[in-house]
Design a protein around this motif. Sequence first.
Motif, short mmCIF file in Angstrom:
data_model
loop_
_atom_site.label_atom_id
_atom_site.label_comp_id
_atom_site.label_asym_id
_atom_site.label_seq_id
_atom_site.Cartn_x
_atom_site.Cartn_y
_atom_site.Cartn_z
N THR A 1 -75.30 -44.31 21.87
CA THR A 1 -76.19 -44.35 22.89
C THR A 1 -75.29 -44.90 24.07
N VAL A 2 -74.93 -46.13 23.90
CA VAL A 2 -74.17 -46.88 24.83
C VAL A 2 -72.83 -46.02 25.36
N TYR A 3 -72.23 -45.47 24.43
CA TYR A 3 -70.97 -44.72 25.03
C TYR A 3 -71.49 -43.58 25.77
N ALA A 4 -72.51 -42.79 25.23
CA ALA A 4 -72.83 -41.76 26.25
C ALA A 4 -73.15 -41.99 27.50
N LEU A 5 -74.09 -43.15 27.57
CA LEU A 5 -74.41 -43.32 29.00
C LEU A 5 -73.55 -44.14 29.91
N HIS A 6 -72.12 -44.35 29.51
CA HIS A 6 -71.33 -44.72 30.09
C HIS A 6 -70.08 -44.17 30.67
N ILE A 7 -70.15 -42.90 30.05
CA ILE A 7 -69.19 -42.06 30.32
C ILE A 7 -69.37 -41.12 31.79
N PRO A 8 -68.39 -40.59 32.48
CA PRO A 8 -68.81 -40.01 33.63
C PRO A 8 -69.00 -38.27 33.40
N TYR A 9 -70.27 -37.93 33.97
CA TYR A 9 -70.67 -36.52 33.95
C TYR A 9 -70.45 -35.91 35.03
N CYS A 10 -69.45 -34.84 35.33
CA CYS A 10 -69.07 -34.11 36.38
C CYS A 10 -69.24 -32.52 36.47
N ARG A 11 -69.78 -32.12 35.30
CA ARG A 11 -69.89 -30.77 35.06
C ARG A 11 -71.42 -30.37 35.26
N SER A 12 -71.91 -29.19 34.92
CA SER A 12 -73.34 -28.69 34.85
C SER A 12 -74.16 -29.93 34.17
N ARG A 13 -75.19 -30.19 34.75
CA ARG A 13 -76.06 -31.31 34.01
C ARG A 13 -77.26 -30.51 33.14
N THR A 14 -77.04 -29.33 32.54
CA THR A 14 -77.98 -28.67 31.81
C THR A 14 -77.29 -28.95 30.42
N ILE A 15 -78.01 -29.55 29.52
CA ILE A 15 -77.83 -29.80 28.09
C ILE A 15 -78.28 -28.56 27.54
N ASN A 16 -77.44 -27.82 26.56
CA ASN A 16 -77.57 -26.58 25.87
C ASN A 16 -78.31 -27.06 24.66
N HIS A 17 -79.55 -27.74 24.72
CA HIS A 17 -80.16 -28.08 23.64
C HIS A 17 -81.65 -28.43 23.87
N PHE A 18 -82.56 -28.58 22.64
CA PHE A 18 -83.95 -28.81 23.03
C PHE A 18 -84.14 -30.28 22.97
N PHE A 19 -83.37 -31.35 22.86
CA PHE A 19 -83.38 -32.70 22.92
C PHE A 19 -81.96 -33.27 23.43
N CYS A 20 -82.08 -34.56 23.67
CA CYS A 20 -80.75 -35.05 24.07
C CYS A 20 -79.80 -35.43 22.78
N ASP A 21 -78.95 -34.47 22.52
CA ASP A 21 -78.30 -34.65 21.17
C ASP A 21 -77.05 -35.38 21.97
N VAL A 22 -76.26 -36.16 21.42
CA VAL A 22 -75.07 -36.82 22.11
C VAL A 22 -74.03 -35.99 22.01
N PRO A 23 -73.49 -35.29 20.97
CA PRO A 23 -72.53 -34.09 21.07
C PRO A 23 -72.65 -33.27 22.03
N ALA A 24 -73.85 -32.55 22.15
CA ALA A 24 -74.45 -31.69 23.24
C ALA A 24 -74.07 -32.33 24.63
N MET A 25 -74.35 -33.64 24.75
CA MET A 25 -74.21 -34.12 26.21
C MET A 25 -72.75 -34.36 26.46
N LEU A 26 -71.82 -34.54 25.60
CA LEU A 26 -70.72 -34.77 25.96
C LEU A 26 -69.86 -33.59 26.08
N THR A 27 -70.40 -32.39 25.91
CA THR A 27 -69.57 -31.13 26.64
C THR A 27 -69.71 -31.19 27.87
#
Length: 324
Positions: free
Chosen positions: A159-185
């Motif tokens: 979780t700490v890793y996922a919250l500290h990486i930069p996101y610069c693409r679409s903010r839409t997570i293609n899932h029905f919950f916050c799954d970290v691998p889906a967030m990293l796309t």
Amino acid sequence: MEYNNQTSIDFFLSGLFPPSRIGLFFFILIVLIFLMALFGNLSMIILILVDTHLHTPMYYLLSQLSLMDLNYISAIVPKMAFDYLFRNKTISFIGCGVQSFFFLTLAGGEGLLLASMAYDRYVAICFPLHYPTHMSKRICALMIIGSWIMGSINSCAHTVYALHIPYCRSRTINHFFCDVPAMLTLACMDTWVYEYTVFVSTTLLIVFPFIGIACSYGRVLFAICCMQSTEGRKKAYSTCSTHLTVVTFYYAPFAYTYLRPRSLRSPTEDKALAVFYTILTPMLNPIIYSLRNKEVIGALRRLIQRMCSIKMSSKSSLVLWPQK
């Protein structure tokens, strides 16, 4: 390319169902499953807590499994239902991290707890005379605490890793919950190192426990074949089959989802598989363990009889109480 890692910007969850009649049908079905899971797991926790006949390591582990499942499904389904009903699929950056933390903690903890339950059955069937020594309350408590701690440590790291990486693409997570691998796309940096850590943590918390469970039940099945008592063989087969059913529904889709490289993963397939280990398994656990377990059914009957006797005694006291 401009980095966008502001915590004030929300994510968007694509959801599980389309806004159609078929989607509404599956939504109602998921809500019913959620209510059954809540009632079943809460009932198991209360039953094991109040009935002294169930104060054994096996049922202590089972009560923790119900507690994990209760929190597990509650961390995902209510948010998903709210999004579907109100067409509001946003989730805050911090909220996404909190949901991911609870999901990973409970997922990892349950994987280790199921392995502990397999060891418990292995000792009970293969070494019944040594069971009080090998599965004392102290060892049971260490297994439970270890499952929660290991799940929490693994969850914190991801979780700490996922919250500290930069996101610069679409903010839409293609899932029905916050799954970290889906967030990293959605990340605008190379995440191959993290994908390797996902593989390692999945191997440690899912694959190795599954191998341990397979070895335990292989030894258990061999011991069952050598039993002369038909009654004991039937009881052992029943216990093993229930546990293996839970293991199959939980470990198989989980391992298949997280051990695949990103190039072979499909968002639609990931969402369908996630339904098994996030929604169906928490509902099936109390059903399997209660309907196919004579001791649990007996404890339920004793509880109902106790409640009926208290009710009858209260009525009789009201009748016999002298009126002024």
